[in-house]
Design a protein around this motif. Structure first.
Motif, PDB file in Angstrom:
ATOM      1  N   ILE A 105       0.860  -1.184   0.000  1.00 25.93           N
ATOM      2  CA  ILE A 105       0.000   0.000   0.000  1.00 25.93           C
ATOM      3  C   ILE A 105       0.896   1.235   0.000  1.00 25.93           C
ATOM      4  N   PHE A 106       0.716   2.078  -1.018  1.00 26.79           N
ATOM      5  CA  PHE A 106       1.514   3.287  -1.173  1.00 26.79           C
ATOM      6  C   PHE A 106       0.643   4.518  -0.938  1.00 26.79           C
ATOM      7  N   GLY A 107       1.266   5.611  -0.552  1.00 30.29           N
ATOM      8  CA  GLY A 107       0.545   6.864  -0.378  1.00 30.29           C
ATOM      9  C   GLY A 107       1.389   7.873   0.365  1.00 30.29           C
ATOM     10  N   GLY A 112       5.786   1.619   3.225  1.00 33.32           N
ATOM     11  CA  GLY A 112       7.098   2.239   3.330  1.00 33.32           C
ATOM     12  C   GLY A 112       7.537   2.497   4.754  1.00 33.32           C
ATOM     13  N   GLY A 113       6.704   2.125   5.723  1.00 36.98           N
ATOM     14  CA  GLY A 113       7.107   2.138   7.115  1.00 36.98           C
ATOM     15  C   GLY A 113       7.035   3.477   7.815  1.00 36.98           C
ATOM     16  N   GLY A 114       6.653   4.538   7.091  1.00 36.86           N
ATOM     17  CA  GLY A 114       6.677   5.879   7.667  1.00 36.86           C
ATOM     18  C   GLY A 114       5.332   6.338   8.182  1.00 36.86           C
ATOM     19  N   PRO A 115       5.155   7.655   8.280  1.00 32.61           N
ATOM     20  CA  PRO A 115       3.897   8.231   8.755  1.00 32.61           C
ATOM     21  C   PRO A 115       2.851   8.322   7.656  1.00 32.61           C
ATOM     22  N   GLY A 116       1.759   9.008   7.929  1.00 27.20           N
ATOM     23  CA  GLY A 116       0.742   9.258   6.915  1.00 27.20           C
ATOM     24  C   GLY A 116       0.001   8.002   6.506  1.00 27.20           C
ATOM     25  N   LYS A 126      -4.568  -3.897  13.571  1.00 23.49           N
ATOM     26  CA  LYS A 126      -5.905  -4.019  14.164  1.00 23.49           C
ATOM     27  C   LYS A 126      -6.543  -5.354  13.815  1.00 23.49           C
ATOM     28  N   ALA A 127      -6.230  -5.873  12.625  1.00 20.44           N
ATOM     29  CA  ALA A 127      -6.772  -7.158  12.192  1.00 20.44           C
ATOM     30  C   ALA A 127      -5.899  -8.330  12.638  1.00 20.44           C
ATOM     31  N   ASN A 128      -4.853  -8.040  13.429  1.00 16.34           N
ATOM     32  CA  ASN A 128      -3.876  -9.060  13.835  1.00 16.34           C
ATOM     33  C   ASN A 128      -3.206  -9.701  12.623  1.00 16.34           C
ATOM     34  N   GLY A 129      -3.067  -8.910  11.572  1.00 18.38           N
ATOM     35  CA  GLY A 129      -2.379  -9.393  10.377  1.00 18.38           C
ATOM     36  C   GLY A 129      -0.900  -9.075  10.423  1.00 18.38           C
ATOM     37  N   LYS A 130      -0.207  -9.497   9.403  1.00 16.34           N
ATOM     38  CA  LYS A 130       1.224  -9.220   9.310  1.00 16.34           C
ATOM     39  C   LYS A 130       1.413  -7.784   8.816  1.00 16.34           C
ATOM     40  N   SER A 131       2.165  -7.018   9.588  1.00 15.00           N
ATOM     41  CA  SER A 131       2.346  -5.593   9.316  1.00 15.00           C
ATOM     42  C   SER A 131       3.830  -5.316   9.082  1.00 15.00           C
ATOM     43  N   ILE A 132       4.173  -5.060   7.822  1.00 16.19           N
ATOM     44  CA  ILE A 132       5.571  -4.960   7.410  1.00 16.19           C
ATOM     45  C   ILE A 132       5.889  -3.517   7.029  1.00 16.19           C
ATOM     46  N   GLY A 133       7.044  -3.030   7.444  1.00 21.06           N
ATOM     47  CA  GLY A 133       7.464  -1.681   7.098  1.00 21.06           C
ATOM     48  C   GLY A 133       8.839  -1.680   6.460  1.00 21.06           C
ATOM     49  N   LEU A 134       8.940  -1.112   5.268  1.00 21.07           N
ATOM     50  CA  LEU A 134      10.218  -0.981   4.566  1.00 21.07           C
ATOM     51  C   LEU A 134      10.616   0.501   4.615  1.00 21.07           C
ATOM     52  N   VAL A 182      16.861  -0.668  -3.819  1.00 19.45           N
ATOM     53  CA  VAL A 182      16.792  -1.942  -3.093  1.00 19.45           C
ATOM     54  C   VAL A 182      15.410  -2.073  -2.452  1.00 19.45           C
ATOM     55  N   ARG A 183      14.969  -0.993  -1.846  1.00 21.09           N
ATOM     56  CA  ARG A 183      13.648  -0.975  -1.212  1.00 21.09           C
ATOM     57  C   ARG A 183      12.543  -1.269  -2.231  1.00 21.09           C
ATOM     58  N   LYS A 184      12.652  -0.687  -3.423  1.00 21.99           N
ATOM     59  CA  LYS A 184      11.645  -0.928  -4.457  1.00 21.99           C
ATOM     60  C   LYS A 184      11.614  -2.396  -4.875  1.00 21.99           C
TER      61      LYS A 184
END
Length: 231
Positions: free
Chosen positions: A47-49, A80-84, A95-103, A130-132
Motif C-alpha cells: 500500500i503506497f501513499g 514504506g514504514g513511515g507516517p501518513g 488491528k486485524a492481527n495481520g502481518k504488518s511490514i514496514g520498509l 533496493v527498497r523498491k
C-alpha cells in the motif's frame, strides 16, 4: 574536452575502486537482509501513499480500512514504514492481527518508522532501488492511495514492470476517483492518443473509492490464479 569540464573532472571525479567496493557490499547486504526477512512472510499487498496524510484526513481512515480488510482476507500488508498513509495501513493491519511490514528509508526529513509495524518485520534501507525491489518481489498486488512524487514514481514503475512483463500481471488499484481521475484522463487523452501506450495497458489499472472494492479487485483476481513471488 572543454577546459572547464576537464578541470572540474580532475578536481571532483575522484571516486576510488575502494569506495565503489564498499558501496557494493552495502547494497548486497541490504538485498540479503530484505530477501531473508520477506521470503518467509507469505502473500502480501503493498500500500503506497503520502507520508504527509494526517490522521484527520479521510484518506487516513480509508487506508486503515483497506489494510484491515485485506489482512482479514489473509494478506500481509507492506508499506514504506513511515507516517501518513503508511502508518494508517500498518495500523489497519495490526488491528486485524495481520502481518504488518514496514520498509523504511533513511531520509533527511519526513520519514520515521511508525509504531504499528511488527517488531520483527521492520527493515530500513539507504537505497531506494533496493527498497523498491522488496516491494515488487514480495507483493501480490498494489494499492495506490493519494500521494505525491514518491507515490507517482511507484505507480508508474509498477505499471511499467507489469506492462513489459518483467513480472506477472497482478492487481494494481488506485483508491480515490476524485484524486486519480485527472491523471487517468491525461493518460487516456494524451499518452494513449499520442500512441505512447496501448489500449490494453489501461486494463492493468482499476480505480475505486471504497475498501470493499479494493478487496474485491484483489480477491477476485486470485480466485483462479496462484499466489507466488514475482521473480
Amino acid at each position: 574536452m572543454n577546459a572547464t569540464l576537464k578541470t572540474l573532472k580532475a578536481n571532483y571525479w575522484i571516486e576510488s575502486t575502494d569506495q565503489s567496493s564498499r558501496q557494493l557490499q552495502k547494497i548486497v547486504a541490504e538485498f540479503e537482509a530484505g530477501f531473508e526477512a520477506l521470503a518467509k512472510i507469505g502473500p502480501c499487498i503493498s500500500i503506497f501513499g503520502s507520508a504527509r496524510t494526517k490522521p484527520d484526513n479521510p484518506y487516513y481512515a480509508l487506508s486503515a480500512e483497506v489494510a484491515q480488510k485485506l489482512a482479514l482476507n489473509g494478506f500481509g500488508i507492506i508499506t514504506g514504514g513511515g507516517p501518513g498513509v503508511m502508518e494508517a495501513a500498518n495500523r489497519g493491519a495490526a488491528k486485524a492481527n495481520g502481518k504488518s511490514i514496514g520498509l523504511n528509508i533513511y531520509l533527511p526529513f519526513e520519514q520515521h518508522n511508525n509504531d504499528y509495524i511488527d517488531k520483527d518485520k521492520l527493515l530500513s534501507f539507504d537505497h531506494f532501488f533496493v527498497r523498491k525491489m522488496m516491494f515488487t518481489k514480495y507483493s501480490q498486488g498494489f494499492v495506490m492511495m493519494p500521494g505525491g512524487f514518491g507515490t507517482m514514481d511507484e505507480f508508474f514503475e509498477i505499471a511499467t514492470l507489469i506492462q513489459t512483463a518483467k513480472f506477472k500481471q497482478m492487481p494494481m488499484v488506485l483508491v480515490g476517483r476524485k484524486y486519480w481521475s485527472g491523471l487517468m484522463k491525461w493518460i487516456e487523452e494524451v499518452m494513449l492518443m499520442e500512441g505512447n501506450i496501448s489500449l490494453e495497458d489501461l486494463t492493468l489499472i482499476d480505480m475505486v473509492d471504497t475498501a470493499d472494492e479494493v478487496v474485491d479487485c484483489i480477491v477476485d483476481f486470485y480466485r483462479t490464479r496462484p499466489l507466488a513471488p514475482n521473480f
